[in-house]
Scaffold this active site. Structure first.
Site, short mmCIF file in Angstrom:
data_model
loop_
_atom_site.label_atom_id
_atom_site.label_comp_id
_atom_site.label_asym_id
_atom_site.label_seq_id
_atom_site.Cartn_x
_atom_site.Cartn_y
_atom_site.Cartn_z
N GLU A 119 50.92 30.25 42.55
CA GLU A 119 50.71 31.47 41.78
C GLU A 119 51.11 31.31 40.32
OE1 GLU A 119 49.09 34.05 42.53
OE2 GLU A 119 48.86 33.79 44.69
N TYR A 201 54.17 40.91 40.36
CA TYR A 201 53.00 40.34 41.03
C TYR A 201 53.36 39.13 41.88
CZ TYR A 201 49.11 37.23 41.75
OH TYR A 201 48.22 36.37 42.34
N ASP A 219 46.76 41.87 40.05
CA ASP A 219 46.48 40.96 38.94
C ASP A 219 45.15 41.37 38.33
OD1 ASP A 219 44.59 40.11 40.76
OD2 ASP A 219 45.09 37.97 40.61
N CYS A 273 33.12 39.77 42.88
CA CYS A 273 33.31 40.85 41.92
C CYS A 273 33.77 40.28 40.58
CB CYS A 273 34.32 41.87 42.46
SG CYS A 273 34.29 43.46 41.61
N CYS A 280 26.93 42.25 43.80
CA CYS A 280 27.15 43.50 44.54
C CYS A 280 26.41 43.52 45.87
CB CYS A 280 26.73 44.69 43.69
SG CYS A 280 27.70 44.86 42.16
N CYS A 283 28.57 41.94 48.46
CA CYS A 283 29.95 42.43 48.54
C CYS A 283 30.20 43.18 49.84
CB CYS A 283 30.25 43.33 47.34
SG CYS A 283 31.91 44.04 47.38
N CYS A 289 32.00 51.38 46.97
CA CYS A 289 32.18 51.18 45.53
C CYS A 289 31.45 52.25 44.72
CB CYS A 289 31.67 49.79 45.15
SG CYS A 289 31.87 49.40 43.40
#
Length: 486
Positions: A119, A201, A219, A273, A280, A283, A289
């Site tokens: 990370e 985070y 994030d 995304c 889309c 997705c 959405c």
């Protein structure tokens, strides 16, 4: 062969770390007011840093559950559908990444360390770039206990090329802190945030992925997904807006698989995304959405309108002249050249890293002005004065290039200065130097294997190219002479 010394620099000419003032988008100005327009770097000393004025907020704003144009939370049905859809998609489509190894219950601390390293490396850096660095890091320091015994020099060398070098330093300091406390790896987000370099985070990622704690992560990828799910047009950099993104993310976390869910949300933002070309139609949560629904109803409002684009501050332009100082020596029946490297201060930009002698300029300068600045630096740092304490063998301008830091656009001029010390030995250079700046002399073999920043490597590549050109030219001259003789 390396010679390492400490010398005093009376008037150091290192650059200072600069923090750019963030500009607010006038269309998305937050609903609270601050008297201070910018924040100072955490590395600034207490004596030099101005006090931060408190923000004035109304009671209404403090109590507002989802400020700005952020509306209600997800409904119970929406939450359940998003969890099921995202986890199902993630199980089938997650990328095969080296830090996603499955560990047994007895290896949770090992897993936590792997998540932590990955990370930190992934902050501001692409996945494809990180993968090889991560593998090399884990080969050298497979556990937090191995890392805790490393030196900053070793860590910086391993990190060279990834940028944002403070991340590496904090990783090392955090590892030493955890090992020194002898209480094992912290397993709660609240405890993890007490470790050097671990913020909200990273703490959420480690706690949920390694220890199965039901906590969210937020994030850039998560903000993008949430902003599109809820058509949130509030400034995503605004403190109150960020706080509310955390509320939304916390509501969605799957209690039975918090780590996998958090990774699925980040994975979606990193793949389907995306910022400019979202997929889309593929997705798994497009039916939930609002941004996609709005686009289907009105094609003039694309999904990419969310989140709101924030105007970035232009990077500061500065100028720097770098002197690659090569000292020709003859000792112990061995001749050759050694390059002088200077260690940067332990605070500020590129803290603790090695570089060639350099001077920051106030503005663009002529060759004569740059050489005058370099000569003054060498005199103050090492009592090295061309034509007095040394003989100039050659001095050549090698060119210039632009290097981009986070908030700085730096134009770098490069020269190669080759000198022969008047005493004929490196010891004279050692004796003349002073004692609060760290520097060392290395030969070309050592220099080519050191972990150097990308800018320093660029400078050295210019030196190598110049020497290669000289070698080719010399060979051609020799061949030409030989032909004339024959």
């Amino acid at each position: 062969m390396i010679l390492l010394f400490r010398v005093r620099l009376i008037n150091p000419t290192f650059e200072r770390s600069t923090v750019a003032t963030k500009r607010q988008n006038p269309k998305t100005t937050p609903s609270f007011h601050c008297k201070a327009s910018s924040f100072e770097s955490k590395t600034m000393s207490h004596s030099s840093a101005p006090r931060m004025r408190k923000c004035r907020q109304t009671k209404k704003e403090e109590e507002e559950p989802l400020g700005g144009d952020m509306e209600d939370l997800f409904s119970e049905k929406e939450t359940e559908n998003i969890r099921l859809s995202l986890l199902g998609w993630y199980d089938e489509n997650q990328r095969d990444l080296p830090w996603r190894k499955t560990r047994s219950e007895t290896e949770k601390e090992r897993r936590a360390y792997e998540v932590w390293v990955s990370e930190i490396m992934l902050q501001q850096t692409r996945v494809q770039t990180v993968m090889e660095y991560y593998k090399r890091w884990m080969h050298k320091w497979p556990t937090i206990y191995d890392l805790a015994h490393a030196s900053l020099e070793e860590v910086n060398e391993m990190w060279a090329g990834l940028g944002y070098y403070r991340r590496a330093r904090f990783l090392l300091e955090g590892a030493k802190m955890v090992v020194a406390e002898k209480e094992g790896f912290p397993n709660k987000a609240s405890s993890l945030m007490k470790v050097k370099g671990i913020g909200e985070y990273t703490a959420g990622a480690i706690a949920s992925i390694a220890f199965n704690e039901v906590v969210p992560v937020v994030d850039g990828n998560v903000i993008r997904v949430l902003a599109r799910l809820k058509t949130i047009s509030a400034n995503p950099k605004d403190r109150l807006t960020v706080k509310n993104f955390w509320k939304l993310a916390a509501q969605l976390v799957d209690p039975s698989r918090p780590g996998d869910f958090n990774q699925s949300l980040m994975e979606l933002g990193a793949t389907l995304c995306s910022v400019s070309k979202p997929s889309c139609s593929s997705c798994p949560i497009s039916s939930q959405c609002r941004a996609y629904s709005l686009f289907l109803e009105n094609g003039s409002i694309p999904v990419t309108e969310y989140p709101t684009k924030v105007v970035k501050a232009k990077p500061k332009l500065d100028f720097c002249c770098v002197c690659v100082l090569e000292i020709l020596i003859q000792e112990n029946n061995r001749s050759g050249g050694r390059f002088v490297l200077v260690k940067r201060p332990e605070e500020g930009l590129l803290a603790g890293l090695w570089e060639f002698p350099s001077v920051i300029l106030d503005k663009e300068a002529s060759v004569a002005a740059r050489r005058k600045a370099i000569n003054l630096y060498l005199k103050e740092a090492f009592h090295l004065e061309p034509k007095e304490t040394c003989t100039v063998v050659s001095r050549k301008e090698l060119g210039e290039f632009v290097h981009i830091f986070t908030h700085i656009r730096r134009k770098i001029y490069v020269e190669l200065l080759v000198v022969q010390l008047a005493g004929g030995t490196i010891d004279m250079f050692k004796d003349e130097a002073k004692d609060t700046m760290t520097w060392k002399c290395v030969d070309s073999d050592v220099l080519s294997t050191m972990g150097l920043t990308s800018a320093v490597r660029k400078v050295y590549s210019m030196v190598e190219a110049h020497k290669q050109d000289l070698s080719v030219s010399s060979n051609r001259t020799a061949i030409s002479r030989k032909r004339r003789i024959t």
